[in-house]
Motif scaffolding. Structure first.
Motif, PDB file in Angstrom:
ATOM      1  N   VAL A 128     -27.784  29.218  66.019  1.00  0.00           N
ATOM      2  CA  VAL A 128     -27.901  28.822  64.622  1.00  0.00           C
ATOM      3  C   VAL A 128     -27.263  29.876  63.731  1.00  0.00           C
ATOM      4  O   VAL A 128     -26.480  29.564  62.830  1.00  0.00           O
ATOM      5  CB  VAL A 128     -29.373  28.551  64.236  1.00  0.00           C
ATOM      6  N   LEU A 129     -27.571  31.145  63.989  1.00  0.00           N
ATOM      7  CA  LEU A 129     -26.957  32.227  63.212  1.00  0.00           C
ATOM      8  C   LEU A 129     -25.439  32.178  63.311  1.00  0.00           C
ATOM      9  O   LEU A 129     -24.739  32.249  62.304  1.00  0.00           O
ATOM     10  CB  LEU A 129     -27.444  33.587  63.713  1.00  0.00           C
ATOM     11  N   HIS A 130     -24.946  32.077  64.525  1.00  0.00           N
ATOM     12  CA  HIS A 130     -23.500  32.034  64.757  1.00  0.00           C
ATOM     13  C   HIS A 130     -22.873  30.851  64.020  1.00  0.00           C
ATOM     14  O   HIS A 130     -21.839  30.992  63.363  1.00  0.00           O
ATOM     15  CB  HIS A 130     -23.215  31.937  66.253  1.00  0.00           C
ATOM     16  N   THR A 131     -23.489  29.689  64.111  1.00  0.00           N
ATOM     17  CA  THR A 131     -22.930  28.485  63.512  1.00  0.00           C
ATOM     18  C   THR A 131     -22.919  28.575  61.989  1.00  0.00           C
ATOM     19  O   THR A 131     -21.919  28.240  61.351  1.00  0.00           O
ATOM     20  CB  THR A 131     -23.703  27.240  63.982  1.00  0.00           C
ATOM     21  N   ILE A 132     -24.016  29.028  61.404  1.00  0.00           N
ATOM     22  CA  ILE A 132     -24.049  29.173  59.943  1.00  0.00           C
ATOM     23  C   ILE A 132     -22.980  30.168  59.497  1.00  0.00           C
ATOM     24  O   ILE A 132     -22.279  29.936  58.519  1.00  0.00           O
ATOM     25  CB  ILE A 132     -25.446  29.606  59.459  1.00  0.00           C
ATOM     26  N   HIS A 133     -22.843  31.246  60.229  1.00  0.00           N
ATOM     27  CA  HIS A 133     -21.874  32.281  59.872  1.00  0.00           C
ATOM     28  C   HIS A 133     -20.432  31.853  60.122  1.00  0.00           C
ATOM     29  O   HIS A 133     -19.608  31.869  59.213  1.00  0.00           O
ATOM     30  CB  HIS A 133     -22.182  33.559  60.664  1.00  0.00           C
ATOM     31  N   ALA A 134     -20.139  31.457  61.336  1.00  0.00           N
ATOM     32  CA  ALA A 134     -18.753  31.235  61.752  1.00  0.00           C
ATOM     33  C   ALA A 134     -18.185  29.889  61.299  1.00  0.00           C
ATOM     34  O   ALA A 134     -17.003  29.795  61.001  1.00  0.00           O
ATOM     35  CB  ALA A 134     -18.639  31.357  63.268  1.00  0.00           C
ATOM     36  N   ARG A 135     -19.016  28.873  61.256  1.00  0.00           N
ATOM     37  CA  ARG A 135     -18.497  27.536  60.942  1.00  0.00           C
ATOM     38  C   ARG A 135     -18.787  27.089  59.528  1.00  0.00           C
ATOM     39  O   ARG A 135     -18.172  26.150  59.041  1.00  0.00           O
ATOM     40  CB  ARG A 135     -19.062  26.523  61.936  1.00  0.00           C
ATOM     41  N   HIS A 136     -19.755  27.752  58.859  1.00  0.00           N
ATOM     42  CA  HIS A 136     -20.174  27.262  57.544  1.00  0.00           C
ATOM     43  C   HIS A 136     -20.247  28.369  56.496  1.00  0.00           C
ATOM     44  O   HIS A 136     -20.937  28.214  55.481  1.00  0.00           O
ATOM     45  CB  HIS A 136     -21.500  26.517  57.667  1.00  0.00           C
ATOM     46  N   ASP A 137     -19.599  29.477  56.749  1.00  0.00           N
ATOM     47  CA  ASP A 137     -19.450  30.550  55.763  1.00  0.00           C
ATOM     48  C   ASP A 137     -20.763  31.053  55.179  1.00  0.00           C
ATOM     49  O   ASP A 137     -20.857  31.360  53.995  1.00  0.00           O
ATOM     50  CB  ASP A 137     -18.503  30.089  54.654  1.00  0.00           C
ATOM     51  N   GLY A 138     -21.813  31.080  55.996  1.00  0.00           N
ATOM     52  CA  GLY A 138     -23.077  31.682  55.579  1.00  0.00           C
ATOM     53  C   GLY A 138     -24.110  30.763  54.975  1.00  0.00           C
ATOM     54  O   GLY A 138     -25.226  31.192  54.693  1.00  0.00           O
ATOM     55  N   ALA A 139     -23.772  29.489  54.757  1.00  0.00           N
ATOM     56  CA  ALA A 139     -24.730  28.545  54.176  1.00  0.00           C
ATOM     57  C   ALA A 139     -24.449  27.149  54.712  1.00  0.00           C
ATOM     58  O   ALA A 139     -23.297  26.765  54.882  1.00  0.00           O
ATOM     59  CB  ALA A 139     -24.626  28.547  52.658  1.00  0.00           C
ATOM     60  N   CYS A 140     -25.524  26.406  54.978  1.00  0.00           N
ATOM     61  CA  CYS A 140     -25.316  25.087  55.581  1.00  0.00           C
ATOM     62  C   CYS A 140     -26.529  24.198  55.338  1.00  0.00           C
ATOM     63  O   CYS A 140     -27.668  24.654  55.395  1.00  0.00           O
ATOM     64  CB  CYS A 140     -25.100  25.262  57.079  1.00  0.00           C
TER      65      CYS A 140
END
Length: 126
Positions: free
Chosen positions: A31-43
């Motif tokens: 979840v951390l990786h996805t929010i950071h890498a794919r959604h620029d810190g917010a999702c």
């Protein structure tokens, strides 16, 4: 652990054990990786779920609640029709994602070595 190190350095609430506890749940690092890498810190929740194949809505909700409780993400209700919820990495979450990204990069670079480990009963492979 170094030979001869004091036992109290490895007590149950020591920093290394607390870090490992964050990894104890299957989805926290993803979840951390996805929010950071794919959604620029917010999702938003629905977008996040679609970005994580294999996670159930119930598991994602529980993971996000746990992450909010530990201070890795913050929850924001967006005034819209219908209302939406967005999760954002906190400063602590942004700090914690750094070693997660290093670990994931190592995994990508060493996929062949990981393949040699064999499969685990709980692992799902397509």
């Amino acid at each position: 652990m170094q030979p001869g190190s004091a036992e109290e350095e490895w007590r149950e609430d020591c920093a290394p054990r607390r870090v490992l506890a964050l990894f104890a749940t299957t989805w926290t690092s993803m979840v951390l990786h996805t929010i950071h890498a794919r959604h620029d810190g917010a999702c938003r929740t629905g977008v996040l779920q679609r970005s994580l194949p294999g996670v159930s809505k119930k598991m994602l909700t529980q993971t996000l609640r746990d992450m909010e409780e530990t201070g890795l993400v913050s929850r924001h209700v967006i005034s819209a029709i219908p209302p939406a919820v967005e999760y954002r990495l906190t400063p602590l979450g942004r700090r914690f994602v750094e070693p997660v990204e290093l670990l994931y990069a190592w995994g990508r670079d060493n996929a062949d070595a990981l393949d040699q480990l064999g499969s685990r009963q709980t692992a799902r492979r397509s």
